[in-house]
Design a protein around this motif. Structure first.
Motif, short mmCIF file in Angstrom:
data_model
loop_
_atom_site.label_atom_id
_atom_site.label_comp_id
_atom_site.label_asym_id
_atom_site.label_seq_id
_atom_site.Cartn_x
_atom_site.Cartn_y
_atom_site.Cartn_z
N ILE A 121 0.91 -1.26 -0.22
CA ILE A 121 0.27 0.44 -0.30
C ILE A 121 0.08 1.11 0.22
CG2 ILE A 121 -0.25 0.07 2.53
CD1 ILE A 121 -3.04 0.42 0.02
N ARG A 122 1.92 1.55 0.87
CA ARG A 122 2.87 2.37 0.62
C ARG A 122 3.25 2.68 -0.87
NH1 ARG A 122 8.01 3.17 0.28
NH2 ARG A 122 9.09 0.64 0.14
N LEU A 123 3.45 1.72 -1.67
CA LEU A 123 4.33 1.46 -2.68
C LEU A 123 2.86 1.91 -4.18
CD1 LEU A 123 6.50 -1.92 -3.02
CD2 LEU A 123 7.17 0.86 -2.56
N ILE A 124 2.05 1.29 -3.44
CA ILE A 124 1.08 1.95 -4.17
C ILE A 124 0.30 3.23 -4.46
CG2 ILE A 124 -1.77 2.21 -5.21
CD1 ILE A 124 -1.48 -1.43 -4.02
N ALA A 125 1.16 4.25 -3.12
CA ALA A 125 0.67 5.44 -2.96
C ALA A 125 1.92 6.02 -3.40
CB ALA A 125 0.55 5.40 -1.18
N ASN A 126 2.84 5.59 -2.89
CA ASN A 126 4.24 6.29 -4.06
C ASN A 126 3.80 6.30 -5.34
OD1 ASN A 126 5.77 6.66 -1.01
ND2 ASN A 126 7.07 5.04 -1.49
N PHE A 127 3.68 5.33 -5.79
CA PHE A 127 3.77 5.67 -7.03
C PHE A 127 2.09 6.24 -7.80
CE2 PHE A 127 0.81 3.16 -11.00
CZ PHE A 127 1.85 3.36 -11.53
N THR A 128 1.02 6.37 -6.90
CA THR A 128 0.15 6.94 -7.53
C THR A 128 0.36 8.71 -7.37
OG1 THR A 128 -1.84 5.43 -6.82
CG2 THR A 128 -2.58 6.91 -6.40
N THR A 176 3.35 9.91 -7.91
CA THR A 176 3.75 10.58 -9.04
C THR A 176 3.10 10.04 -10.33
OG1 THR A 176 6.05 9.06 -7.48
CG2 THR A 176 6.08 9.37 -9.92
N SER A 177 2.12 9.10 -9.90
CA SER A 177 1.38 9.27 -11.40
C SER A 177 0.30 11.18 -10.86
CB SER A 177 0.71 8.01 -11.75
OG SER A 177 1.56 7.15 -11.51
N LEU A 178 0.20 11.41 -10.26
CA LEU A 178 -0.67 12.40 -10.53
C LEU A 178 0.47 14.02 -10.38
CD1 LEU A 178 -2.56 11.90 -7.12
CD2 LEU A 178 -3.43 11.78 -9.66
N GLN A 179 1.58 13.65 -9.96
CA GLN A 179 2.72 14.29 -10.59
C GLN A 179 2.81 15.10 -11.92
OE1 GLN A 179 5.40 13.35 -7.61
NE2 GLN A 179 4.13 14.93 -5.43
N HIS A 180 2.97 13.20 -12.71
CA HIS A 180 2.56 13.74 -13.51
C HIS A 180 1.72 13.89 -14.75
CE1 HIS A 180 7.29 12.33 -12.09
NE2 HIS A 180 8.21 13.29 -12.92
N ALA A 238 -4.12 8.13 1.92
CA ALA A 238 -5.08 9.22 1.48
C ALA A 238 -4.85 10.53 1.73
CB ALA A 238 -6.78 8.55 2.26
N PRO A 239 -4.68 11.38 2.66
CA PRO A 239 -4.51 12.75 3.25
C PRO A 239 -3.28 12.87 1.43
CG PRO A 239 -5.13 11.74 4.86
CD PRO A 239 -4.70 10.96 3.78
N GLU A 240 -2.69 12.03 1.36
CA GLU A 240 -1.51 12.70 0.23
C GLU A 240 -1.69 12.27 -0.87
OE1 GLU A 240 2.24 10.10 1.80
OE2 GLU A 240 2.02 9.95 3.93
N ILE A 241 -2.73 10.94 -1.03
CA ILE A 241 -2.95 11.48 -2.62
C ILE A 241 -4.12 12.71 -2.77
CG2 ILE A 241 -4.44 9.99 -4.19
CD1 ILE A 241 -2.12 8.21 -2.96
N THR A 242 -4.36 12.46 -1.73
CA THR A 242 -5.73 14.22 -1.89
C THR A 242 -4.75 15.52 -2.12
OG1 THR A 242 -7.00 12.83 -0.39
CG2 THR A 242 -7.26 15.42 -1.12
N LYS A 243 -3.69 16.17 -1.27
CA LYS A 243 -2.73 16.44 -1.80
C LYS A 243 -2.26 16.94 -3.12
CE LYS A 243 1.63 18.76 0.93
NZ LYS A 243 2.54 18.52 1.86
N ALA A 244 -1.45 15.54 -3.07
CA ALA A 244 -0.79 15.44 -4.62
C ALA A 244 -1.85 15.90 -5.72
CB ALA A 244 -0.41 13.91 -4.74
#
Length: 1017
Positions: A355-362, A364-368, A405-411
């Motif tokens: 779940i940590r790896l998926i969060a980081n992947f997400t 990164t994807s949102l940033q690009h 989840a908050p990190e995804i929203t922030k990204a």
């Protein structure tokens, strides 16, 4: 163009014109010649000539095309001939493996079609067309080129078996597909997997194009196997996130072996991107395997293997730089949550790390954001469903979503704001212009954003204040750089969208007073921005911000304005202090002020006006809100100046009329509209008949007014409103019908929006009037009023301008025409019998064609209409010679219909054949409806029925003839020469038994389809 003596050279010239010619006339002539060639007795010999002596690939392609069309005919070629064609093609491709790929593909399609259509053909107690897999294994023992051809044959066959041919019975397709699934598909999958294992077992030479092509074709074969429609569900491919693969139980052993998943994960890591994305596409299907295939321990083990594979991919992410791999991997992640519960995921040993790896992947994807933007949907789907599941998780294992989840929203928030400057400065396509994608992503984000909502709210407040201050500085400073203003406006638009999103994500069962207060903090800022923007109109305006504001208002309406609103909501606490908005009444006033402002200043901007009118329409649905709206000054102003907003008003009035389900409320609306304002709509239809954007909402409004929903049109006995309403509808339908026919012929892409859509709405309105039971149509003739006759004549004129094919092709048209015809045949047979013979023939033909359609609404209406006509004719014949003088007019009408049927006896006979064919051979879904007209047809055409019976019985061997004869005797057992309800019910019961016995008899004979026994031949 005569083809009987054409030389090879002439045929090749024909191929050139057909496939690569630029002259349209020559191409049309070549297409005509192709049709003639297919119908020619010399077709097979010409195809053989082209294949064996043709000098171009297009000659071979023409031969394959002709063969494909020849074997696809409804009346099949003899079995021996089809076997010869199949064997010839197999030998041909085996002897020439280096043919052009499109030629090989076309020839293999012929083999696949022959195999599918002859799947149940028996010769010498063997299924002669099922030897294809054994034939393919011979190819697999040859060169690489032969292996490729063998794999393509299996792949094409699997696709063909899965392909629904709507020109043939669906029941036959399912029977073939099911048999193929049960007898061959598993073996094909096992064979494909064994080939892939061989590929991995030896060093890969990816520079060899043949090797690479072989691997690609095998992966495509596996994908076709996994994409097979196993249970006939025909899942909509657009609903990608809802797909579950219904793997047969007999395949369990394949899926329980860890080596199966490992094989495809290893292939992903070993193959180049063009091939590895196919391996990932297969893994998507593996991840979508139905849960019930496994026991609970097996499912946990299977999920664990999937998660290990995800971890391995994310730890070695080099392959994800390819857009194809990236897209399939995102789909793979989304399918994991679609098929497995969060409680199951957290129990997997590797879950915390994954779940940590998926969060980081997400993140990164949102940033690009510019890389594969269409794939982000799947990542957001994953997180949306994960967060939505949190309240229902019973496991004690931590889900860690409150961390990530908050990190995804922030990204998401920061990446969208940062993208604005790049879009503006580099003149890129603005993601905000693709509103469909933006709305989809925001609706997914709204769930994620409410997890640890305090963090999201704090971030948005900080960013909004900062950007709003910068925007005000730019407004009050001297004219600066336009780019800076565009960037600031783009950021504000995103922030308004995001505020609307998080406010719209509020759920009643998880929300708290603190969260409502946070919504109030955010909403205050948007309402202040609305005030600032509207003050600067028309000098300072920005379309993107306006559209974002309308999104926010709509989300706020859904969440905090409505019949179920809690007046004590804390959302108004902060809004009351800052803006003076204390309750939903004040909010509604703000909404209406904004709507009027937009209509006043944004009249030339279609997107803003369209969204504004849609927002007004949404506001006007609901009685309680409607009561509040009509008290607002802005609404009173709009109603007073209604002629400026005709189209929008028609839509709004339709929404209001739809909400009025009582006689009292509907009468208030009608009294307001008639006679003051309905003439305006009449005039608009007359003036702008060629502009569907104007006429469609007006016609839909009239159709809604004609609906007697909840008996709302049952006016008092002293009220003429029912007749007055029908007269106005008659005028409008006649006006539109006469005007629309003046348009002349229209192109294929214009005919529905310009003409057929309006006609379908007119038919729907007329049907509502005829079936509404609020008008006594006899009074029109009694008092010399021609409105009823006029609208019926308009119906006929519009009908004759529509082809039979269009009637059935456009679903909305067929579903308005056939129910209308049902009403006319039920209550107005005098009108039907008075039709001119060509018109009556057109109507009866439309019924005949509608009987065979797959749409049960249409076919049932056709059955009912036919039953009314047959019953009317039967009663007339029964009463012939007994009629008293006062019934002379009705008798004359019956005589006209009888005379027409005597002149055209094949009309009813054809329909009897169609219905009998449906009962005996088809998957009849509306057997009761079919039985009602069938009895009348049999009683009126006993001779033809006897001929049908005799032809079917005589077509079978002697031992079976008595069985079928007994079936027909059972059908008419106890049935009298009448159409009484009791007699009809007896026939319907007999028909059910007859259908079952016939199916059993034909099945024992080895026939479950019409073939040579087709009653319609």
């Amino acid at each position: 163009m005569a083809l009987h003596f054409q030389s090879l050279t002439e045929l090749e010239v024909l191929c050139t014109h057909l496939y690569i010619g630029t002259d349209l006339t020559q191409r049309i002539e070549a297409e005509k010649a192709l049709l003639e060639l297919i119908d020619s007795p010399e077709c097979l010999s010409k195809c053989q000539l082209l294949l064996e002596q043709g000098t171009t690939s297009y000659a071979q392609l023409l031969a394959a095309t002709c063969l494909s069309k020849l074997i696809s005919r409804i009346s099949p070629l003899p079995v021996e001939q089809r076997i010869d064609i199949r064997n010839y093609i197999l030998n041909y491709v085996a002897s020439q493996p280096k043919l052009a790929p499109f030629v090989i593909q076309a020839l293999i399609q012929v083999i696949a079609k022959i195999t599918k259509l002859g799947w149940f053909e028996v010769q010498k107690d063997q299924f002669v067309f099922r030897e294809i897999i054994a034939d393919v294994k011979k190819f697999l023992q040859g060169t690489v080129e032969h292996c490729i051809i063998g794999v393509i044959i299996l792949s094409e066959l699997t696709q063909e078996m899965n392909l629904v041919d709507y020109s043939r019975p669906s029941a036959k397709h399912r029977k073939i597909a099911t048999s193929f699934r049960d007898t061959s598909l598993k073996d094909i999958l096992v064979l494909a997997c064994s080939l892939l294992k061989e590929v991995l077992a030896k060093p890969l030479n990816l520079q060899d194009q043949f090797q690479q092509n072989l691997v690609m074709q095998v992966l495509k074969l596996v994908l076709n196997c996994l994409n097979f429609d196993f249970i006939g569900s025909s899942a909509d491919e657009s609903a990608d996130d809802l797909c579950t693969v219904q793997i047969p139980t007999t395949w369990r052993t394949i899926f329980l072996e860890p080596e199966t998943l490992d094989l495809f994960f290893n292939l992903y890591h070993s193959l180049p991107p063009l091939l590895s994305q196919l391996a990932l596409a297969c893994l998507v299907q593996f991840a979508s395997t139905r849960r019930s295939l496994f026991s609970s321990p097996e499912r946990a083990k299977y999920l664990g293997n999937l998660i290990k594979g995800v971890k391995r991919i994310l730890e070695n992410p080099q392959g994800l730089s390819d857009p194809g791999n990236y897209h399939e991997f995102c789909r793979f992640l989304a399918r994991l949550k679609t098929n497995y519960q969060l409680g199951e995921l957290v129990m997997v040993k590797e879950y915390p790390e994954v779940i940590r790896l998926i969060a980081n992947f997400t993140i990164t994807s949102l940033q690009h954001w510019e890389f594969a933007p269409n794939s982000v949907h799947y990542l957001l789907t994953l997180w949306q469903r994960m967060v939505a599941s949190v309240p229902f998780v019973k496991s004690t294992e931590p889900h860690l979503l409150d961390t990530y989840a908050p990190e995804i929203t922030k990204a998401f928030i920061t990446s969208r704001l940062e993208s604005v400057a790049i879009v503006v400065r580099d003149h890129l396509d603005d993601p905000l212009d693709d509103t469909a994608t933006v709305f989809q992503q925001l609706e997914q984000l709204c769930t994620v954003s409410r997890c640890e909502y305090e963090k999201t709210c704090t971030l948005l407040v900080q960013l909004f204040d900062q950007n709003a201050q910068n925007y005000q500085k730019l407004l009050h400073s001297a004219p600066g750089i336009p780019v800076d203003m565009a960037i600031q406006e783009g950021r504000l638009a995103w922030l308004v969208y995001l505020v609307g999103t998080v406010v719209g994500g509020r759920l009643t069962y998880t929300s708290t007073d603190e969260h409502d207060a946070m919504d109030g903090e955010l909403s205050c800022r948007v309402f202040q921005l609305i005030s600032l923007m509207d003050t600067g109109l028309p000098r300072c305006s920005n379309e993107k911000i306006e559209l974002a504001i309308l999104w926010f208002l709509d989300q706020f309406r859904k969440t905090y304005v409505g019949d179920q609103l809690q007046r004590t909501s804390k959302v108004y606490a902060r809004m009351s202090e800052v803006l003076g908005i204390t309750d939903d009444n004040h909010v509604l006033e703000t909404f209406m002020t904004k709507i009027v402002t937009n209509l006043k200043y944004w009249g030339r901007c279609e997107p803003v006006i369209s969204r504004t009118l849609q927002f007004l329409n949404d506001l006007s649905v609901g009685y309680i809100l409607l009561k509040k709206l009509v008290k607002i000054d802005a609404v009173k102003f709009m109603l007073k100046n209604h002629t400026r907003m005709l189209i929008g008003l028609a839509r709004d009035l339709r929404g209001i009329a739809f909400a009025l389900n009582t006689k009292t409320s509907y009468t208030m609306l009608f009294d307001w509209m008639y006679p003051a304002y309905l003439p305006v709509l009449q005039r608009a239809v007359e003036q702008w008949y060629a502009e569907p954007a104007c006429t469609t909402p007006i016609l839909k409004l009239m159709a809604e007014l004609m609906q007697n929903r909840s008996q709302r049109l049952n006016f008092d006995v002293s009220s003429p409103n029912g007749i007055l309403l029908f007269r106005e509808a008659s005028k409008m339908i006649c006006t539109y019908g006469n005007q629309i026919l003046s348009l002349g012929s229209l192109s294929k892409d214009q005919i529905y929006p310009m003409k057929l859509k309006g006609i379908s709405i007119c038919y729907s309105a007329l049907k509502s009037a005829l079936c509404g039971n609020y008008v006594s149509f006899g009074v029109f003739k009694l008092y010399g009023d021609n409105h009823f006759d006029n609208v019926l004549q308009a119906f006929v004129k519009m009908l004759l301008s529509v082809s039979h094919s269009d009637l059935l092709q456009y679903r909305k048209l067929s579903q308005s025409y056939y129910p209308l015809l049902e009403c006319l045949t039920q209550d107005h047979m005098s009108f039907i019998t008075n039709l001119e013979p060509p018109v009556l023939l057109y109507v009866l033909t439309s019924i005949s064609e509608g009987l065979t359609t797959l749409d049960t609404v249409v076919s049932s209406s056709c059955c009912t209409s036919l039953d009314h006509i047959v019953t009317y004719l039967f009663k007339h014949i029964a009463k012939e010679g007994k009629k008293p003088l006062r019934c002379r007019e009705a008798a004359q009408a019956g005589q006209r219909l009888l005379h027409f049927m005597q002149q055209n006896p094949d009309v009813l006979q054809q329909m009897m054949s169609v219905l009998m064919n449906t009962i005996v051979f088809e998957d009849c879904r509306n057997q009761w409806s079919v039985s009602r007209p069938l009895l009348g047809l049999i009683l009126l055409n006993e001779k033809h029925f006897s001929e049908l019976r005799a032809s079917l019985i005589n077509s079978l061997p002697l031992p079976k003839q008595e069985v079928l004869a007994q079936c027909f005797r059972t059908l008419m057992e106890g049935v009298e020469q009448s159409l009484s309800i009791k007699n009809r019910d007896r026939f319907t019961q007999n028909l059910s038994v007859f259908r079952r016995d016939m199916a059993e008899a034909l099945r024992c004979h080895g026939l479950t389809e019409p073939c040579g026994l087709d009653m319609m031949s």
